[in-house]
Scaffold this motif. Structure first.
Motif, PDB file in Angstrom:
ATOM      1  N   VAL A 283       0.824  -1.223   0.000  1.00 42.06           N
ATOM      2  CA  VAL A 283       0.000   0.000   0.000  1.00 42.06           C
ATOM      3  C   VAL A 283       0.851   1.264   0.000  1.00 42.06           C
ATOM      4  O   VAL A 283       0.582   2.208  -0.745  1.00 42.06           O
ATOM      5  CB  VAL A 283      -0.948   0.008   1.220  1.00 42.06           C
ATOM      6  N   ASN A 284       1.890   1.282   0.819  1.00 46.36           N
ATOM      7  CA  ASN A 284       2.603   2.534   1.090  1.00 46.36           C
ATOM      8  C   ASN A 284       3.821   2.802   0.222  1.00 46.36           C
ATOM      9  O   ASN A 284       4.326   3.922   0.218  1.00 46.36           O
ATOM     10  CB  ASN A 284       3.032   2.585   2.564  1.00 46.36           C
ATOM     11  N   LEU A 285       4.323   1.798  -0.484  1.00 45.57           N
ATOM     12  CA  LEU A 285       5.542   2.024  -1.262  1.00 45.57           C
ATOM     13  C   LEU A 285       5.333   1.856  -2.760  1.00 45.57           C
ATOM     14  O   LEU A 285       6.234   1.427  -3.485  1.00 45.57           O
ATOM     15  CB  LEU A 285       6.659   1.097  -0.773  1.00 45.57           C
ATOM     16  N   LYS A 286       4.139   2.200  -3.216  1.00 51.61           N
ATOM     17  CA  LYS A 286       3.924   2.302  -4.659  1.00 51.61           C
ATOM     18  C   LYS A 286       4.733   3.488  -5.167  1.00 51.61           C
ATOM     19  O   LYS A 286       5.045   4.411  -4.414  1.00 51.61           O
ATOM     20  CB  LYS A 286       2.440   2.503  -4.961  1.00 51.61           C
ATOM     21  N   SER A 287       5.061   3.485  -6.441  1.00 51.79           N
ATOM     22  CA  SER A 287       5.928   4.538  -6.982  1.00 51.79           C
ATOM     23  C   SER A 287       5.365   5.932  -6.744  1.00 51.79           C
ATOM     24  O   SER A 287       6.108   6.896  -6.523  1.00 51.79           O
ATOM     25  CB  SER A 287       6.142   4.312  -8.489  1.00 51.79           C
ATOM     26  N   SER A 288       4.030   6.047  -6.734  1.00 53.87           N
ATOM     27  CA  SER A 288       3.408   7.363  -6.586  1.00 53.87           C
ATOM     28  C   SER A 288       3.360   7.844  -5.140  1.00 53.87           C
ATOM     29  O   SER A 288       3.115   9.019  -4.879  1.00 53.87           O
ATOM     30  CB  SER A 288       1.986   7.333  -7.158  1.00 53.87           C
ATOM     31  N   THR A 289       3.582   6.940  -4.183  1.00 49.73           N
ATOM     32  CA  THR A 289       3.441   7.311  -2.769  1.00 49.73           C
ATOM     33  C   THR A 289       4.710   7.103  -1.957  1.00 49.73           C
ATOM     34  O   THR A 289       4.724   7.424  -0.761  1.00 49.73           O
ATOM     35  CB  THR A 289       2.313   6.486  -2.118  1.00 49.73           C
ATOM     36  N   ALA A 290       5.764   6.580  -2.572  1.00 52.95           N
ATOM     37  CA  ALA A 290       6.959   6.187  -1.811  1.00 52.95           C
ATOM     38  C   ALA A 290       7.591   7.366  -1.068  1.00 52.95           C
ATOM     39  O   ALA A 290       7.921   7.268   0.116  1.00 52.95           O
ATOM     40  CB  ALA A 290       7.976   5.539  -2.741  1.00 52.95           C
ATOM     41  N   THR A 291       7.766   8.509  -1.749  1.00 54.78           N
ATOM     42  CA  THR A 291       8.411   9.662  -1.112  1.00 54.78           C
ATOM     43  C   THR A 291       7.576  10.174   0.051  1.00 54.78           C
ATOM     44  O   THR A 291       8.103  10.479   1.126  1.00 54.78           O
ATOM     45  CB  THR A 291       8.612  10.793  -2.139  1.00 54.78           C
ATOM     46  N   MET A 325       9.820  -4.101   4.038  1.00 50.31           N
ATOM     47  CA  MET A 325       9.264  -2.938   4.737  1.00 50.31           C
ATOM     48  C   MET A 325      10.110  -2.582   5.945  1.00 50.31           C
ATOM     49  O   MET A 325      10.313  -1.401   6.249  1.00 50.31           O
ATOM     50  CB  MET A 325       7.817  -3.244   5.158  1.00 50.31           C
ATOM     51  N   VAL A 326      10.623  -3.578   6.645  1.00 46.14           N
ATOM     52  CA  VAL A 326      11.502  -3.327   7.783  1.00 46.14           C
ATOM     53  C   VAL A 326      12.734  -2.557   7.323  1.00 46.14           C
ATOM     54  O   VAL A 326      13.165  -1.583   7.967  1.00 46.14           O
ATOM     55  CB  VAL A 326      11.916  -4.651   8.468  1.00 46.14           C
ATOM     56  N   ARG A 327      13.320  -2.978   6.226  1.00 49.68           N
ATOM     57  CA  ARG A 327      14.519  -2.299   5.712  1.00 49.68           C
ATOM     58  C   ARG A 327      14.208  -0.859   5.313  1.00 49.68           C
ATOM     59  O   ARG A 327      15.024   0.040   5.521  1.00 49.68           O
ATOM     60  CB  ARG A 327      15.094  -3.072   4.524  1.00 49.68           C
ATOM     61  N   CYS A 328      13.017  -0.640   4.763  1.00 50.03           N
ATOM     62  CA  CYS A 328      12.622   0.713   4.382  1.00 50.03           C
ATOM     63  C   CYS A 328      12.479   1.601   5.613  1.00 50.03           C
ATOM     64  O   CYS A 328      12.937   2.750   5.621  1.00 50.03           O
ATOM     65  CB  CYS A 328      11.306   0.672   3.599  1.00 50.03           C
ATOM     66  N   VAL A 329      11.837   1.082   6.671  1.00 50.29           N
ATOM     67  CA  VAL A 329      11.669   1.852   7.904  1.00 50.29           C
ATOM     68  C   VAL A 329      13.038   2.162   8.519  1.00 50.29           C
ATOM     69  O   VAL A 329      13.287   3.286   8.974  1.00 50.29           O
ATOM     70  CB  VAL A 329      10.778   1.089   8.910  1.00 50.29           C
ATOM     71  N   CYS A 330      13.916   1.167   8.531  1.00 49.35           N
ATOM     72  CA  CYS A 330      15.256   1.381   9.101  1.00 49.35           C
ATOM     73  C   CYS A 330      15.995   2.482   8.346  1.00 49.35           C
ATOM     74  O   CYS A 330      16.666   3.332   8.954  1.00 49.35           O
ATOM     75  CB  CYS A 330      16.060   0.082   9.056  1.00 49.35           C
ATOM     76  N   LYS A 331      15.880   2.491   7.037  1.00 49.30           N
ATOM     77  CA  LYS A 331      16.538   3.520   6.231  1.00 49.30           C
ATOM     78  C   LYS A 331      15.948   4.893   6.521  1.00 49.30           C
ATOM     79  O   LYS A 331      16.680   5.882   6.683  1.00 49.30           O
ATOM     80  CB  LYS A 331      16.415   3.185   4.747  1.00 49.30           C
TER      81      LYS A 331
END
Length: 364
Positions: A283-291, A325-331
């Protein structure tokens, strides 16, 4: 996690076999323990806003009775917008069930499973009802899919009236408060009205917000009182704790897609409930919503971030989505992977069982 009529009992059946026990929770809460290898679940029971039109508001428990066809059509025309003119579409919908019966069922499950949560509940202004099954398509439905969902059908232009959705949500929030269970909340295209609806549940129970000067004065007064108590022969006896409140103790905004600004309302010091935000790759890391998602993650307090797969099935794909998703949150949080995993683990335990929960007791 239950969402509609067809899966409440299915979740309960899995819970009978896999629900967490006191001993397994004690093992889980031990920071130096390794996985026992046993698959266990924390069940959740609730009614999703996508299916809220299937519930009608009855006056009191036991007052609901079978609908006539005319009453069924009247109900659906009153809660679906725009009101459908095609009565065949309405006849094909499930027979509505009373809200009192739904709440009675959820309460029974929460009593039966003392670690169960309430969810998935919420508001959705974007969702549209699926069209009716065509006869030739109906026979080709996948046998391993739980009935009652979209299952590949085209979407109609009909939506569920937001006021009706709010009524179903508020009733379930009240029940979660009564049973003091955490809730998982769905919110799409309704972030402002969702906050205002949840806020109603704790109206009159807000925390007092003090200035720095007022806090120092309060602390001095408490210190003086404690010193007086120590000098007294009488021991202090605290008053009774309130176990039931009109709002849930902990609220997770699941796959949160709202703006960072709305978070200021949820995390205001006066809010008495503990708010968490979970994020999913789907849901949250689609190309249009990632930033936008990265900015939102940064805005959430470190001890209130959660991750999820938002997938309909468990297995390797779910594990992969969670890891990414964990790696994304950590970053986003500038955490090391080890630091992030430990923090997210602590956050999940806090959300499910309460910050000061005893592993031998139900959630508080």
């Amino acid at each position: 996690m239950a969402t509609r009529g067809e899966d409440q009992d299915i979740v309960a059946q899995f819970s009978d076999r896999l629900s967490m026990t006191r001993s397994s929770i004690q093992h889980l809460m031990s920071t130096d323990s390794e996985s026992s290898g046993e698959s266990q679940i924390v069940p959740s029971f609730g009614w999703h806003p996508w299916f809220s039109h299937q519930i009608y508001i009855d006056a009191s428990p036991g007052s609901g009775s079978a609908f006539s066809e005319a009453e069924k059509i009247y109900h659906y025309k009153s809660v679906i917008t725009p009101a459908p003119e095609d009565e065949e579409f309405l006849r094909a919908l499930p027979d509505p069930r009373p809200l009192s019966g739904l709440l009675e069922q959820i309460r029974k499950f929460l009593q039966q499973y003392p670690y169960a949560l309430v969810g998935e509940i919420g508001l959705d202004r974007s969702f549209r009802l699926p069209e009716n099954w065509m006869p030739n398509v109906h026979t080709e439905r996948e046998a391993d899919m739980t009935p009652g969902g979209r299952e590949g059908r085209r979407l109609s232009h009909f939506k569920v009236n937001i006021d009706h959705q709010k009524s179903i949500l508020k009733a379930q929030l009240k029940l979660a408060g009564e049973m003091q269970r955490a809730v998982s909340v769905h919110g799409v295209a309704a972030h402002g009205v969702l906050f205002e609806t949840i806020k109603e549940s704790w109206r009159g129970y807000e925390k007092e917000v003090l200035s720095k000067r007022e806090r120092k004065q309060r602390e001095s007064a408490i210190k003086a009182t404690l010193e007086d108590d120590e000098a007294s022969d009488e021991s202090f006896q605290p008053g009774p704790m309130t176990s039931s409140l009109p709002y849930p103790p902990r609220i997770c905004l699941h796959s949160y897609s709202g703006p960072p600004d709305t978070l200021r309302d949820y995390f205001h010091p006066s809010v008495p409930a503990e708010i968490f935000c979970s994020f999913s790759l789907l849901v949250n890391l689609k190309s249009s919503t990632a930033t936008k998602t990265v900015n939102v993650i940064k805005a959430v307090p470190d001890d209130r971030v959660l991750v999820e797969s938002d997938l309909h099935c468990a297995g390797e794909q779910m594990d992969e989505l969670l890891e990414r998703m964990v790696r994304c949150v950590c970053k986003a949080k500038n955490w090391s992977l080890e630091q992030g995993v430990k923090q997210l683990r602590a956050n999940w335990l806090h959300f499910v069982f309460g910050k000061d929960a005893d592993a031998t007791s139900p959630p508080i």
